[in-house]
Design a protein around this motif. Sequence first.
Motif, PDB file in Angstrom:
ATOM      1  N   MET A  43       1.359   7.505  -2.956  1.00  0.00           N
ATOM      2  CA  MET A  43       0.416   6.939  -3.914  1.00  0.00           C
ATOM      3  C   MET A  43      -0.920   7.654  -3.772  1.00  0.00           C
ATOM      4  SD  MET A  43      -1.316   3.097  -4.083  1.00  0.00           S
ATOM      5  CE  MET A  43       0.148   2.185  -4.567  1.00  0.00           C
ATOM      6  N   CYS A  44      -1.573   7.935  -4.896  1.00  0.00           N
ATOM      7  CA  CYS A  44      -2.945   8.450  -4.882  1.00  0.00           C
ATOM      8  C   CYS A  44      -3.849   7.413  -5.538  1.00  0.00           C
ATOM      9  CB  CYS A  44      -3.030   9.793  -5.577  1.00  0.00           C
ATOM     10  SG  CYS A  44      -2.442   9.808  -7.289  1.00  0.00           S
ATOM     11  N   TYR A  45      -5.098   7.357  -5.097  1.00  0.00           N
ATOM     12  CA  TYR A  45      -6.022   6.339  -5.591  1.00  0.00           C
ATOM     13  C   TYR A  45      -7.437   6.679  -5.143  1.00  0.00           C
ATOM     14  CZ  TYR A  45      -5.252   4.655  -0.764  1.00  0.00           C
ATOM     15  OH  TYR A  45      -5.136   4.571   0.610  1.00  0.00           O
ATOM     16  N   PHE A  46      -8.414   5.937  -5.650  1.00  0.00           N
ATOM     17  CA  PHE A  46      -9.766   5.957  -5.099  1.00  0.00           C
ATOM     18  C   PHE A  46     -10.057   4.553  -4.595  1.00  0.00           C
ATOM     19  CE2 PHE A  46     -10.257   4.664  -9.467  1.00  0.00           C
ATOM     20  CZ  PHE A  46     -11.324   3.785  -9.498  1.00  0.00           C
ATOM     21  N   THR A  47     -11.219   4.301  -4.015  1.00  0.00           N
ATOM     22  CA  THR A  47     -11.465   2.987  -3.424  1.00  0.00           C
ATOM     23  C   THR A  47     -12.772   2.377  -3.917  1.00  0.00           C
ATOM     24  OG1 THR A  47     -12.531   3.964  -1.457  1.00  0.00           O
ATOM     25  CG2 THR A  47     -10.172   3.482  -1.307  1.00  0.00           C
ATOM     26  N   GLU A  48     -12.722   1.068  -4.113  1.00  0.00           N
ATOM     27  CA  GLU A  48     -13.893   0.240  -4.397  1.00  0.00           C
ATOM     28  C   GLU A  48     -13.631  -1.135  -3.810  1.00  0.00           C
ATOM     29  OE1 GLU A  48     -15.690   1.991  -8.623  1.00  0.00           O
ATOM     30  OE2 GLU A  48     -14.340   0.253  -8.655  1.00  0.00           O
ATOM     31  N   SER A  49     -14.683  -1.930  -3.650  1.00  0.00           N
ATOM     32  CA  SER A  49     -14.560  -3.307  -3.181  1.00  0.00           C
ATOM     33  C   SER A  49     -15.612  -4.145  -3.909  1.00  0.00           C
ATOM     34  CB  SER A  49     -14.733  -3.381  -1.664  1.00  0.00           C
ATOM     35  OG  SER A  49     -15.967  -2.814  -1.256  1.00  0.00           O
ATOM     36  N   PRO A  50     -15.533  -5.477  -3.803  1.00  0.00           N
ATOM     37  CA  PRO A  50     -16.376  -6.335  -4.649  1.00  0.00           C
ATOM     38  C   PRO A  50     -17.854  -5.989  -4.649  1.00  0.00           C
ATOM     39  CG  PRO A  50     -14.714  -7.655  -3.568  1.00  0.00           C
ATOM     40  CD  PRO A  50     -14.575  -6.268  -3.007  1.00  0.00           C
ATOM     41  N   ASN A  51     -18.421  -5.707  -3.471  1.00  0.00           N
ATOM     42  CA  ASN A  51     -19.838  -5.333  -3.399  1.00  0.00           C
ATOM     43  C   ASN A  51     -20.019  -3.826  -3.247  1.00  0.00           C
ATOM     44  OD1 ASN A  51     -20.580  -8.055  -3.573  1.00  0.00           O
ATOM     45  ND2 ASN A  51     -20.442  -8.313  -1.354  1.00  0.00           N
ATOM     46  N   MET A  52     -18.957  -3.095  -3.521  1.00  0.00           N
ATOM     47  CA  MET A  52     -18.948  -1.627  -3.501  1.00  0.00           C
ATOM     48  C   MET A  52     -19.164  -1.035  -2.109  1.00  0.00           C
ATOM     49  SD  MET A  52     -17.998  -0.781  -6.399  1.00  0.00           S
ATOM     50  CE  MET A  52     -18.258  -0.282  -8.088  1.00  0.00           C
ATOM     51  N   LEU A  53     -18.933  -1.816  -1.070  1.00  0.00           N
ATOM     52  CA  LEU A  53     -19.067  -1.279   0.284  1.00  0.00           C
ATOM     53  C   LEU A  53     -18.000  -0.230   0.574  1.00  0.00           C
ATOM     54  CD1 LEU A  53     -19.902  -4.508   2.339  1.00  0.00           C
ATOM     55  CD2 LEU A  53     -21.478  -2.862   1.299  1.00  0.00           C
ATOM     56  N   ALA A  54     -16.872  -0.327  -0.126  1.00  0.00           N
ATOM     57  CA  ALA A  54     -15.788   0.620   0.092  1.00  0.00           C
ATOM     58  C   ALA A  54     -15.754   1.722  -0.956  1.00  0.00           C
ATOM     59  CB  ALA A  54     -14.441  -0.117   0.094  1.00  0.00           C
ATOM     60  N   PRO A 272     -14.215  -4.492  -9.903  1.00  0.00           N
ATOM     61  CA  PRO A 272     -14.230  -3.784  -8.620  1.00  0.00           C
ATOM     62  C   PRO A 272     -13.336  -4.404  -7.550  1.00  0.00           C
ATOM     63  CG  PRO A 272     -16.457  -4.021  -9.464  1.00  0.00           C
ATOM     64  CD  PRO A 272     -15.577  -4.885 -10.327  1.00  0.00           C
ATOM     65  N   ASN A 273     -12.878  -5.670  -7.768  1.00  0.00           N
ATOM     66  CA  ASN A 273     -11.968  -6.261  -6.787  1.00  0.00           C
ATOM     67  C   ASN A 273     -10.691  -5.441  -6.678  1.00  0.00           C
ATOM     68  OD1 ASN A 273     -13.854  -8.244  -6.500  1.00  0.00           O
ATOM     69  ND2 ASN A 273     -12.672  -9.858  -7.456  1.00  0.00           N
ATOM     70  N   GLY A 274     -10.260  -4.875  -7.789  1.00  0.00           N
ATOM     71  CA  GLY A 274      -9.143  -3.941  -7.751  1.00  0.00           C
ATOM     72  C   GLY A 274      -7.859  -4.522  -7.204  1.00  0.00           C
ATOM     73  N   VAL A 275      -7.525  -5.749  -7.590  1.00  0.00           N
ATOM     74  CA  VAL A 275      -6.288  -6.350  -7.107  1.00  0.00           C
ATOM     75  C   VAL A 275      -5.119  -5.821  -7.936  1.00  0.00           C
ATOM     76  CG1 VAL A 275      -5.041  -8.497  -6.705  1.00  0.00           C
ATOM     77  CG2 VAL A 275      -7.528  -8.412  -6.370  1.00  0.00           C
ATOM     78  N   PHE A 276      -4.103  -5.302  -7.265  1.00  0.00           N
ATOM     79  CA  PHE A 276      -2.902  -4.839  -7.945  1.00  0.00           C
ATOM     80  C   PHE A 276      -1.925  -5.997  -8.109  1.00  0.00           C
ATOM     81  CE2 PHE A 276      -2.949  -0.103  -6.387  1.00  0.00           C
ATOM     82  CZ  PHE A 276      -4.167   0.069  -7.017  1.00  0.00           C
ATOM     83  N   TYR A 277      -1.220  -5.973  -9.228  1.00  0.00           N
ATOM     84  CA  TYR A 277      -0.109  -6.895  -9.453  1.00  0.00           C
ATOM     85  C   TYR A 277       1.097  -6.074  -9.848  1.00  0.00           C
ATOM     86  CZ  TYR A 277      -3.674 -10.494  -9.304  1.00  0.00           C
ATOM     87  OH  TYR A 277      -4.700 -11.302  -8.887  1.00  0.00           O
ATOM     88  N   ALA A 278       2.281  -6.630  -9.611  1.00  0.00           N
ATOM     89  CA  ALA A 278       3.506  -5.887  -9.890  1.00  0.00           C
ATOM     90  C   ALA A 278       4.518  -6.774 -10.601  1.00  0.00           C
ATOM     91  CB  ALA A 278       4.099  -5.337  -8.598  1.00  0.00           C
ATOM     92  N   TRP A 279       5.263  -6.140 -11.498  1.00  0.00           N
ATOM     93  CA  TRP A 279       6.338  -6.788 -12.238  1.00  0.00           C
ATOM     94  C   TRP A 279       7.610  -5.973 -12.062  1.00  0.00           C
ATOM     95  CZ3 TRP A 279       1.350  -6.212 -13.706  1.00  0.00           C
ATOM     96  CH2 TRP A 279       0.631  -7.353 -14.119  1.00  0.00           C
ATOM     97  N   GLN A 280       8.741  -6.587 -12.378  1.00  0.00           N
ATOM     98  CA  GLN A 280      10.031  -5.920 -12.204  1.00  0.00           C
ATOM     99  C   GLN A 280      10.901  -6.156 -13.424  1.00  0.00           C
ATOM    100  OE1 GLN A 280      12.054  -6.666  -8.432  1.00  0.00           O
ATOM    101  NE2 GLN A 280      14.039  -6.706  -9.456  1.00  0.00           N
ATOM    102  N   THR A 281      11.729  -5.152 -13.738  1.00  0.00           N
ATOM    103  CA  THR A 281      12.742  -5.323 -14.775  1.00  0.00           C
ATOM    104  C   THR A 281      14.027  -4.645 -14.333  1.00  0.00           C
ATOM    105  OG1 THR A 281      13.239  -5.047 -17.141  1.00  0.00           O
ATOM    106  CG2 THR A 281      12.129  -3.221 -16.045  1.00  0.00           C
ATOM    107  N   SER A 282      15.134  -5.153 -14.819  1.00  0.00           N
ATOM    108  CA  SER A 282      16.426  -4.528 -14.519  1.00  0.00           C
ATOM    109  C   SER A 282      16.876  -3.622 -15.655  1.00  0.00           C
ATOM    110  CB  SER A 282      17.501  -5.601 -14.269  1.00  0.00           C
ATOM    111  OG  SER A 282      17.620  -6.447 -15.407  1.00  0.00           O
ATOM    112  N   ALA A 283      16.052  -3.546 -16.720  1.00  0.00           N
ATOM    113  CA  ALA A 283      16.365  -2.660 -17.842  1.00  0.00           C
ATOM    114  C   ALA A 283      15.067  -2.277 -18.531  1.00  0.00           C
ATOM    115  CB  ALA A 283      17.307  -3.337 -18.822  1.00  0.00           C
TER     116      ALA A 283
END
Length: 462
Positions: A43-54, A272-283
Motif C-alpha cells: 500500500m502507498c499513502y501519505f499521512t495526516e491526523s486530526p490536528n495535523m501532528l502526523a 483529516p481523520n482519514g478513517v478507512f472503511y472497507a466493503w466486500q462483494t463476491s461478484a
Amino acid sequence: MNGTPLSRRHFLGAAATVPLAATGALALGAGTARAATDSAYVMCYFTESPNMLAANYGLHLAVSTDGLQWTPLNQNAPVATPTAGSLGLRDPFILRKQDGTFVVLATDLYGTDWTYVSQYIHVWDSTDLRTFTGYRRMKLHDMDTHAWAPEAFWDAGRGTYGVIYSAVNDSGHNVIMINYTADFITAGDPQVFFDPGYDVIDGDLAVGVSGVNYLYFKKNSTLVGARSTSLDPGSFTEFSTAVSHNGTEAPTLVKSLTSSSTWYLWGDTWDPNGVFYAWQTSALSAGTWTALDQKTYTQPLNSKHCGIQPITSTEYANLVAKWGTPTWNRLKSYNYPARYVRHSNFVGRIDPYAFDPYTDGMWTLVPGLADSSGVSFQSVNYPTRYLRHYNYQLELDENDSTTAFAQDATFYRTAGLADSSWSSFRSYNNPTRYIRHSNYVLRIDPISTSTDQADATFYVGY
C-alpha cells in the motif's frame, strides 16, 4: 485527494488507486502485467491526523499478506519525497508496468492549499519499491485547473498506458480525464474519460474482469461504480449501488488473492481523520457491497488516500528486509474495533481512531518488568512511563524501579478470551484479573461473562 468535500469547494481531488487491475496485478484480463506468484500486497499513502501532528506529504509504504491487516514500513516514515513543484504529494498510486517494474504517480500538492494549481503529477520509477529513481514531474494539460488523484493502467488495445486523473474541464465541474503515455515522461493530449454530467473525482479502475472494465469514483461523498466492455473514453456507464460511511472518497478496488470471486472496496473519509472503511462483494458485476466488520481490517497509522498493488512473496520479504517493521504497536479493542488503547491525561483508555497526539496510542511491548516472560507496555511518547494498575485502574506512571511498580506493570499475554486469534493480558500480581475496558477506561478485573471476555480482548497490530 482527501480534502474538503465537494459541497465546500468547486473542485476537489482524491485519488483512487487500485491494486490495479489495470496495473496488471489485479486484473485478470488480457494485456495486463501480472507477477506469476502474487501472494501479498503493498500500500502507498501519505499521512495526516486530526490536528495535523502526523501531516507528512512524502511517499509511505505498508505491506499485507491478506489486503486487510497492514504493517507500515520504515517506522511509518516516508521512503521518498518530491523535490520539485509543491515539494509534497497526495494520493499516491503504484502500477506494475508490462516489464514487471513499477512506476509511482502522485498528486503534486503539499498539504491542504486547495488553491494551489498544478498541471503536473509526480513520477518515480522503481524496480523493486526499495529504490526510487528517475524522479520527475509529468505535465498532463495546460488548463487552469488541477491534475489530482492520478492512476494508470495498461490499455492493451492501444498498446500504451492510460493515466486518469481528476480535473475541471470546460463543463465547469470535476470529470475524470485521461492522457496516454508510453514512458511516463511525456503525455499525449488530455481527453475526457468519464463525465456523467455531475462532479466526479477519484477514478479507480479494475481492467479486464471477465471481459468487463470497472471504474469506481466519488459521487456526492459516496463511492459509485461504472462499467464498460471497452476502455474507450466516454464508454463507461454508472451501474452500482452507492456506498458510504459519513462521507467517503478515494475508492480502491482490491481483488482477493485467495478467492477468485471476492473483491474488497476501500474508501477514505474526506476529513483529516482519514478513517478507512472497507466493503466486500463476491461478484464485482453485481455492483452491491457489504460493509466489513472493522475487526477484520486495520489501516496503517494515520494513512490517507491509499493505493494498493499485489506483489510476490519475495517482493514482500525484500520490502520488509529493506525498510523494517515498526518497533511499536497499537492495540485495537475487540468489541469496539473503532477504538484503540491510548493514554489521556495519563489514564489508560480506549478512544476512537483517529486522535491526536497520535503517539498516545503507540506502545513498545517490552519484556515484563517483573518477569521477562510477561510483557510491559512502555509509552512511545513518554518512554519513562508504563501502563500499570493502581486500585485496579490502569495509569501511565513513571517507573520508580520499585518491585511494586514492576509487578503492577507486568502482564501475561494469552490467547484472546473472546477470540483466540487476538490477545488478552492477565495481571502478574493479580492473576485472576485481566486488562479490560469499562466505560472506555482500562482496568484489571476478574472475567466471567461473555461481555467481560470481549472487553478484555485486543488486537495487537500497527
